[in-house]
Design a protein around this motif. Structure first.
Motif: not given
Length: 757
Positions: A588-614
């Motif tokens: 559960v996110p609590w701070t205002r920016p984290a809650v807003e990030e979570c609400r925006r993520w809803i529209e993205r559906g399932v997002v899978r992790a992938s390798p990101h080289p440095a």
């Protein structure tokens, strides 16, 4: 495969519209899969330097109602029905005269833990469990063990949504629904007769944590394996969130939901007041301070807060200047259990063991803050300084530095005592033995060997702390089985009500107060624990107002929340399949920016992790935290005068650096939420009469208040409410504190003194 929990049952299996690993079971067949369980709970009372522990019914800060099920020996009575949180074995432990930190005092107020000469260390039934006590036995102890106790609790568990079934071919499936149908089990792409058994219970796989308790050394939540533990941060998912536009969520996980002590206290207070917690860079995670101190103990001068992060070696003079005193004795505690002056726990060097009190007792309390006692030489400050202040040892003979053989060592830094516990497992345990061995050596070769052993231990401790920085357990996290639910749409989940009650506890307390149901935190806590109708009415609206993250090992989805009584998470079949896991972590996110990030993520559906080289060469601190050898990494950083700009965003955020500009403060209790709340209905005359007929023993009052009321002949709530304040104050031993206590409890029930009945 693990052994099934039930015998194999012959079942008629037909096709199921739900894809993946979900099935539907008929009620008749479900009844054959009821399981029987039992669990032993054991504890012991020991002799300690501060006094004897006790197995007793005389537990402080608990009401008569909470202790009613215990016998005179402190053990739960056989045949008693118990629910989560009930005391199974009453136990007290001497406090040893130690004061609580500000955070501990807050937690005592929230959870009702004890203060005083002894503290409540009773054994309680873990969360979400209930059953019947089938055995209670007290045994004699030996030596320092004064007594032992064993209590057995047994229970039945019918088949529930979220339970795991297995067929005789070893294929597993999760129960998604229990409803009438033509076959015993409806299973995708299966038809015929099979032998089926229950393999796992969803309730056993469900864990949830709001806040408290915390590890005394690291100040983190306990690990996930602990009954009250938090779920660990997964580095791959943290990287996914940061790169996917949710850096504030990751910052929250590493700070106010983990080991940034002052931030998490402020977060709790803000949520109860109806405000989003405000991000701040002023309070760094405890892991940063611990790593800094370990690097100082290795003879370095790090500054992990300023960018770029630089590293230099310290001379013997610099070590002496930063030290609070020289340790001259190998002794730890005297016969009274108090730190020996000049020893490895010396309060003159490292600070007082009690908040704002010297060792001899001449100076105590806040009015002497900052003074140094003329009698014992101890400064009157918070005992927390024993996590920060370092001492030093003068070596009998100069010794080559184990990592830099060319800057000979004349002085050894000594770690603060509260970071090297005597009896708590962890990477910092046992440093006293190394310091004692160095103090005892006189021959150059023996001294060098002891110093090398100390630096080996420091290297292991640095590596252990670094490895844990990216994987800390967190508050406000839960884990549960997942089942497909074809009535749900993508972007919405069903969350077990028991998990929601734990995760949303702080804002629920605030909402109870805002709506006038309670006037104190203690009253709100009591109302939530009893699951009063007011709580059941507010929780669904609160949960629907707050989005949550659901995470598997490799993917993240954000959802709006509805509640279910089932002990598992419900998701639409497509999302459940895409996440690819039979268990999910809830955050559960609590701070205002984290809650807003979570609400925006809803529209993205399932997002899978992938390798990101440095994209850039990692600096020395990033390499250290990512698992490189401390000795080689630190030696190279010093020799090259390397400065780490922390281009790795995951590491920078994990160390407490803010990911962006801090937004303005905002309330989470909004007009829209208030409009969504159910309107309370006044109690019916029948309900009012039944309430007044309840015994006063059911009220959560102190033992003293219960005793006074019983002596005055007040047996029911009607008897109590018929009295006025003046009449109660005339009662023998009934003072202002008892009056305040009674009024708060009655107000929570919608009652008051002096009622016309």
């Amino acid at each position: 495969m693990a052994d099934p929990l039930t015998p194999w049952r012959a079942a008629l299996v037909g096709p199921c519209p739900l894809q993946g690993g979900s099935c539907v079971v008929s009620p008749t067949f479900a009844a054959t899969l009821t399981t029987h369980h039992s669990q032993h709970f054991e504890t012991e009372a020991r002799r300690t330097p501060h006094g004897d522990e006790a197995l007793t019914v005389e537990v402080p800060n608990l009401s008569n109602a909470a202790l009613a099920g215990l016998g005179a020996d402190g053990l739960s009575q056989v045949g008693r029905h118990v629910v989560a949180g009930d005391v199974l074995i009453g136990r007290t432990t001497p406090r040893g005269g130690l004061d609580e930190s500000p955070e501990e005092k807050l937690l005592y107020a929230i959870f009702g833990q004890a203060a005083g000469a002894v503290r409540d260390t009773s054994v309680r039934l873990p969360q979400w469990m209930q059953g019947t006590v089938t055995r209670a036995q007290r045994l004699d102890g030996e030596g320092d063990v004064l007594a032992r106790a064993v209590v057995e609790v047994s229970w039945e568990r019918p088949l529930q949504v979220g339970d795991v079934l297995v067929d005789d071919d070893g294929r597993r499936v999760v129960v998604a629904a229990i409803r009438e149908q033509d076959v015993d089990v409806a299973w995708h792409h299966r038809r015929g007769r099979f032998s089926i058994a229950k393999l796992a219970c969803a309730l056993d796989r469900m864990r949830g944590r709001g806040i408290g308790p915390y590890d005394l050394v690291t100040q983190r939540p306990p690990p996930a394996s602990d009954p009250s533990g938090g779920q660990p941060i997964r580095p791959r998912l943290s990287q996914l969130l940061v790169q996917g536009g949710a850096p504030w969520t990751v910052w929250e996980l590493h700070t106010l939901q983990s080991d940034a002590v002052s931030l998490r206290v402020q977060a709790f207070e803000s949520l109860v007041r109806g405000q989003h917690p405000q991000p701040s860079g002023d309070s760094q995670p405890e892991c940063v301070g611990m790593l800094s101190i370990l690097l100082e103990a290795a003879g370095l001068t790090p500054n992990l807060e300023a960018l770029p992060v630089r590293l230099q070696t310290r001379t013997s003079e610099q070590i002496r200047e930063s030290s609070h005193g020289a340790v001259q004795s190998t002794a730890l505690l005297d016969q009274a259990g108090k730190p020996v002056f000049g020893g490895l726990l010396c309060p003159r060097i490292f600070g007082p063991v009690r908040d704002y009190a010297c060792s001899c007792g001449k100076l105590a309390r806040m009015r002497h803050r900052g003074e140094i006692c003329e009698e014992c030489g101890v400064e009157v400050v918070q005992s927390r300084v024993r996590r920060e202040r370092m001492g030093h040892l003068e070596l009998a003979t100069p010794t080559p530095h184990p990592w830099w053989p060319e800057q000979p060592l004349h002085v050894i830094p000594v770690l603060p005592p509260d970071l090297r516990p005597l009896d708590t497992p962890g990477p910092l345990r046992g440093f006293e033995l190394h310091y004692q061995r160095i103090l005892e050596q006189r021959a150059p070769a023996d001294c060098a060997a002891a110093v090398h052993a100390l630096w080996d231990a420091l290297g292991r401790a640095i590596q252990a702390i670094c490895r844990s920085i990216l994987t800390k357990p967190t508050d406000f996290s839960a884990v549960a089985s997942v089942a497909a639910d074809d009535t749900l749409q993508p972007g919405t989940c069903r969350l077990p009500e028991a998990i929601a009650l734990e995760l949303f506890r702080p804002p629920l307390m605030g909402l109870l107060e805002h709506t006038g149901h309670v006037s104190t935190i203690k009253s709100a806590k009591r109302m939530i624990r009893e699951r009063r109708p007011e709580v059941q009415g507010l929780l669904p609206a609160l949960a629907a107002h707050w989005p949550v993250y659901l995470m598997s090992a490799e993917a993240v989805v954000a959802c709006r929340v509805t509640l279910t009584e089932a002990p598992c998470i419900g998701l639409d079949p497509h999302t459940a399949t895409a996440l690819g896991a039979d268990q999910l972590t809830v955050r559960v996110p609590w701070t205002r920016p984290a809650v807003e990030e979570c609400r925006r993520w809803i529209e993205r559906g399932v997002v899978r992790a992938s390798p990101h080289p440095a994209t850039t060469e990692p600096g020395w601190l990033v390499r250290l935290i990512r698992g490189a050898s401390p000795e080689a990494t630190l030696r190279e950083a010093v020799q090259r005068a390397e400065a780490d700009p922390l281009h790795d965003a995951d590491v920078a955020i994990a160390l407490g650096h803010l990911p962006g500009e801090v937004p303005a403060a905002a309330p989470w209790i909004t007009d829209a939420l208030i409009r969504a709340l159910p309107r309370p209905e006044p109690p019916t005359p029948h309900q009012h009469t039944a309430l007044l007929a309840r015994s006063v023993l059911e009220l959560e009052l102190s033992v003293r208040s219960h005793t006074v009321l019983a002596n005055a002949g007040i047996q029911t709530l009607g008897d109590l409410c018929a009295r006025t304040e003046a009449e109660l104050l005339k009662t023998r031993d009934f003072g202002r504190q008892s009056l305040k206590e009674v009024k708060e409890v009655l107000a929570d029930l919608g009652l008051h003194l002096g009622m016309r009945l």
